[in-house]
Write a protein that holds these residues in place. Structure first.
Motif, PDB file in Angstrom:
ATOM      1  N   SER A 134     -20.692   2.432  42.218  1.00 33.85           N
ATOM      2  CA  SER A 134     -19.381   1.896  42.577  1.00 33.85           C
ATOM      3  C   SER A 134     -18.449   2.131  41.406  1.00 33.85           C
ATOM      4  CB  SER A 134     -19.848   0.483  43.137  1.00 33.85           C
ATOM      5  OG  SER A 134     -18.525  -0.143  42.735  1.00 33.85           O
ATOM      6  N   TYR A 155     -16.813   2.075  46.979  1.00 32.79           N
ATOM      7  CA  TYR A 155     -16.719   0.647  47.327  1.00 32.79           C
ATOM      8  C   TYR A 155     -18.165   0.207  47.081  1.00 32.79           C
ATOM      9  CZ  TYR A 155     -12.491   1.968  49.790  1.00 32.79           C
ATOM     10  OH  TYR A 155     -11.148   2.463  49.848  1.00 32.79           O
ATOM     11  N   SER A 156     -18.113  -0.955  46.703  1.00 36.80           N
ATOM     12  CA  SER A 156     -19.845  -1.593  46.450  1.00 36.80           C
ATOM     13  C   SER A 156     -20.030  -2.302  47.655  1.00 36.80           C
ATOM     14  CB  SER A 156     -19.844  -2.292  45.342  1.00 36.80           C
ATOM     15  OG  SER A 156     -19.228  -3.507  45.411  1.00 36.80           O
ATOM     16  N   ALA A 180     -23.337   1.490  45.226  1.00 40.17           N
ATOM     17  CA  ALA A 180     -22.460   1.967  46.260  1.00 40.17           C
ATOM     18  C   ALA A 180     -22.579   1.784  47.617  1.00 40.17           C
ATOM     19  CB  ALA A 180     -22.350   3.417  45.756  1.00 40.17           C
ATOM     20  N   ARG A 211     -23.898  -4.691  43.807  1.00 41.25           N
ATOM     21  CA  ARG A 211     -22.982  -3.848  43.111  1.00 41.25           C
ATOM     22  C   ARG A 211     -23.363  -2.162  43.297  1.00 41.25           C
ATOM     23  NH1 ARG A 211     -22.428  -8.655  40.551  1.00 41.25           N
ATOM     24  NH2 ARG A 211     -20.423  -8.960  39.826  1.00 41.25           N
TER      25      ARG A 211
END
Lengths: 552, 552
Positions: free
Chosen positions: B3, A201-202, A183, A181
């Motif tokens: 994220s 977005y991860s 970044a 999770r």
């Protein structure tokens, strides 16, 4: 009962390691406009990603730090795509087509300390640099006139990408163990209204999205394919194609800055990609080029079109004149972007398939969708009920980067209370999950608890022989809340006849949708990218600047 | 930087909801052996899954509880596949081919309180029931003689599947919000040595595996396909095909108990599946059937073969005589099972592709692999170095269900210290990720820090004109640790000539691999499924039961 499965995070690091090893001989080819393209294998690309990570580490980049890229689609950019997230930093792609002030605002908002830039884009970066007070290092990839940077901000260090990579140790970078999770990449929406919004977005979302891009009902990437992403790598990660390709062993053909129709046709004929993706404007240009000077484009099995609705005439022309299949797909920055792909249901004849192919497509398995009507109720998927599209899924944004307090922000007009993304698009969904978008939610006319599509009214009006252009906006109405105002641009020599236009419309739409208010204008106000600027029309109406005729 | 993606769990519930809605008209067809198959749409299957969940809830099934299924591949079983995990319970597929005692042990070890059973399998279940003291409810799907259960364990309640479903409310079951790491399904390895081991798949692992099964370089399921899973649904979830199909909208053709060559050929001709999957034995039977009584099998684009190595002659025969492409894949219960698929690299001629097609296949992107040599060192992927295969990934087991303390157990011979699965298979990997498995690790001969492949020696020996059968095992050796003992079965009339056999071998393998110890036996001891039983040979040697000749 407990699961006994291993807990292995889904990361860009895994995509990099797998592609560079198992598909070591797949290629990243970059068009150069010269006799020979630049060719690197996935193994070389992987090795250079390690070197880039070493180099960025030496420049002080730490886990969680953004690294800006102001680059075309190139092999170098691919290395940034892999190496930056794998080292735990955040790939921040910069949209080189944005107005300078917006671009500077975005770099400062993200707080990029390092920016990778193509040498060919130094004329763009140089005048910006004095406004980028967060930037400490500029890394120049490929040939370019670095003297342009001289004196702009003397404290900024300028590096040559190749020299930087060559100076690094050849041993692998010790990739950190990342939470899936964490970044991985950052992309700002262009934000026609208000400030740009950052979508982060991860690793998880990038990985899952790449898996889905490879799906045969999506873009179908395999180790036997070569993909030409014409969509820029600064537009939603080139729709996820670079990551999907590296995962699948699909060779990449990178167009660099050669996005004009002639070089695109040349590179397709020379390098024989099997699948390509871009916006309708690009395909319009390519069609004209191929019509004028045919090339062998038979290697392409699929031309994916997204970003805006593809004119059916364009799809048909490609099919009939050049044997190319155009497939529509829908998505947005906030959806990574894959939301739906317009493959028709199985077993239909061409003419039966057509109504499905011109939709925005069938929803992908991981993407939940619902339509929310004007009164906030969820509407049925009946292909008729129009509502604002809201979506949910593991690669859909649930917030934007960095509000005033630095925490993710969740503006209520963008995210529902239960966390779904409000797309701002209005449309319908068929019982079998085909999405058709008609209006932006802000342009829909809310009349007495029902919605009137401004786009539908405009299309009907513009079909009238005496109307050159027409825009319809909602204006306040005491009884109905809002009612449509029709603004028409008449063809030369035509005489104003609102009653006639209204009668023309009444044969095509329901009576309660007919505009009462009419005005004739010289031209419809437009935005800088040529879209109708309905804000201006609404303001002109409110300020009494328009001569309005009301029909009973 | 954080994220901004939504956190949406990957669950079977999502597969169920998507398939039943977006692919509502895709079909689950179950062969009945009668004029008409049973046909249900995905929408009906979804609706029945909700009813099944209501029914199981009423029988007392709670989140985390296992529910046993003793069933063939049927539409009813598909409903159990979806409804049981979606309600938070655990689908426990029971292998009806196991010896009765092992089956009873497994039901008790899992503590199944409810068992779903096909009516046709009541003769199997009835005598077992007295030994299943955990079972409180038996639900009988399809026609069968329930009187067989009478008096076996009077406290067990027997229900008819259809009546149970019909009695449930038609409104949707309120699926719980599940953690993606929650248990979804349970499958025991058949465990030729020691107790069976339970592998508990998570919702996450099932979902990710289904995505990968759909990948075009794996099984390539799409909404345009129809899949015939011949592999039983009690073998590693039928290789994940049911979940992948429901996710992709791929229609399913379920063979029920009609797994004999003739009905298989009939159902392929009648229902025209595009892809099928099963073990080589099934394909061997189908080939003979098609040779004897040809059917139209032209709908099949791919025949997937797994479970054990597919004889190349069989693959060639299918291709040459029936135009069918057989694709090998490798996996095991602990790997969900998709590990590798043997598509050759792109652009090879048929004869160049062949060496790749007879491997166990190319590793899938999410599956990390390493070869560990006799000294514990990781070996290179050079296509030559042989080591034990260890794997890691998001759908690979990292433990087994329920040790003595009820917690997951991690025996050191099955899982490495850093959590990788030790497959117990020995093989090689090429630089581009193609896996070839040669031996079970326990059958490899560990000689002075090197491994000798018993299978390789056996294959060479059996190529000798006077040898009918040969088995090679490792026996203790003072100097080398272990050395090979060759046990040969001579053809009728042949005269024992160990020196000659040794000379024959010496032309084919390295000198240090040549066996010193030789024995002639009447027959090689076999297991109940016909494999060489090397345990017996080793014991016979240790007990001095064999007449051994030693060559210098």
């Amino acid at each position: 009962m407990q699961s006994t499965m291993q807990d292995v995070p889904l990361t860009v690091t895994r995509i990099l390691a797998y592609g560079a090893r198992v598909h070591s001989s797949s290629r990243v080819t970059t068009w150069t406009g010269e006799a020979e393209p630049q060719r690197r294998t996935f193994a070389e690309t992987g090795e250079r990603s390690h070197r880039l990570a070493h180099a960025l580490r030496a420049l002080g980049v730490r886990e969680g730090d953004p690294v800006g890229t102001l680059m075309w689609n190139t092999g170098d950019h691919m290395e940034a795509y892999l190496g930056i997230p794998a080292m735990g930093a955040v790939l921040h792609t910069l949209n080189l087509r944005l107005p300078a002030e917006q671009l500077a605002w975005i770099v400062r908002h993200a707080a990029d300390r390092v920016v990778l830039v193509n040498g060919s884009l130094l004329p763009l970066l140089a005048p910006l640099l004095p406004h980028l007070d967060c930037v400490e290092h500029v890394v120049v990839a490929g040939p370019g006139d670095t003297s342009l940077l001289a004196g702009r901000r003397p404290e900024v260090q300028v590096h040559a990408y190749e020299e930087l990579l060559a100076a690094q140790p050849g041993d692998p970078y010790p990739w950190p163990e990342l939470d899936e999770r964490a970044a991985a990449a950052l992309c700002y929406t262009s934000g026609t209204t208000g400030e740009p919004k950052g979508v982060v977005y991860s690793h998880r979302s990038v990985y899952l999205h790449a898996m889905d891009v490879c799906n045969p009902d999506a873009f179908g990437l395999t180790a036997a394919e070569t993909c030409l992403p014409v969509v820029p790598m600064f537009h939603v990660n080139a729709w996820g194609l670079p990551y999907a390709a590296f995962m699948a062993g699909t060779s990449l053909l990178m167009p660099d800055r050669f996005l004009q129709p002639a070089p695109l046709a040349d590179m397709i004929a020379a390098e024989r990609p099997t699948v390509t993706a871009g916006v309708p404007t690009i395909w319009q240009g390519l069609l004209a080029e191929l019509d004028a000077r045919p090339r062998d484009v038979s290697s392409l099995r699929t031309v994916v079109s997204g970003g805006s609705a593809c004119p059916p005439a364009l799809m048909k022309a490609f099919e009939e004149r050049h044997g190319l299949t155009v497939v529509q797909a829908w998505g947005m920055t906030e959806t990574s972007p894959l939301g739906s792909v317009a493959y028709p249901p199985h077993g239909l004849e061409a003419d039966e398939a057509w109504p499905y192919r011109i939709t925005q497509g069938r929803l992908r398995p991981a993407v939940d969708a619902r339509l929310v009507g004007p009164d906030g109720r969820v509407l049925p998927w009946d292909g008729k009920s129009a509502g604002e599209l809201e979506v949910r899924g593991p690669w859909i944004a649930g917030a934007y980067h960095g509000g005033a307090d630095g925490e993710p922000q969740r503006p209520a007009d963008k995210f529902s209370e239960d966390g779904w993304l409000r797309t701002g698009d209005v449309g319908t969904i068929t019982p079998d999950g085909y999405l058709t978008l008609t209006d932006r939610a802000k342009d829909v006319i809310k009349s007495g608890g029902e919605w009137i599509s401004s786009v539908e009214l405009e299309n009907h009006l513009m079909a009238h022989p005496e109307v050159a252009e027409a825009a319809v906006v909602g204006v306040p109405d005491e009884k109905w809340g809002e009612r449509p105002l029709a603004a028409v641009v008449l063809r030369d020599g035509a005489v104003v006849d609102y009653a006639g236009l209204r009668a023309f419309l009444s044969e095509r739409i329901a009576r309660w949708q007919l505009p009462e208010r009419w005005t004739a204008v010289e031209a419809v106000p437009k935005t800088s990218v040529g879209k109708f600027d309905k804000k201006v029309l609404r303001r002109q109406y409110a300020d009494g600047e328009l001569v309005v005729t009301t029909l009973a």
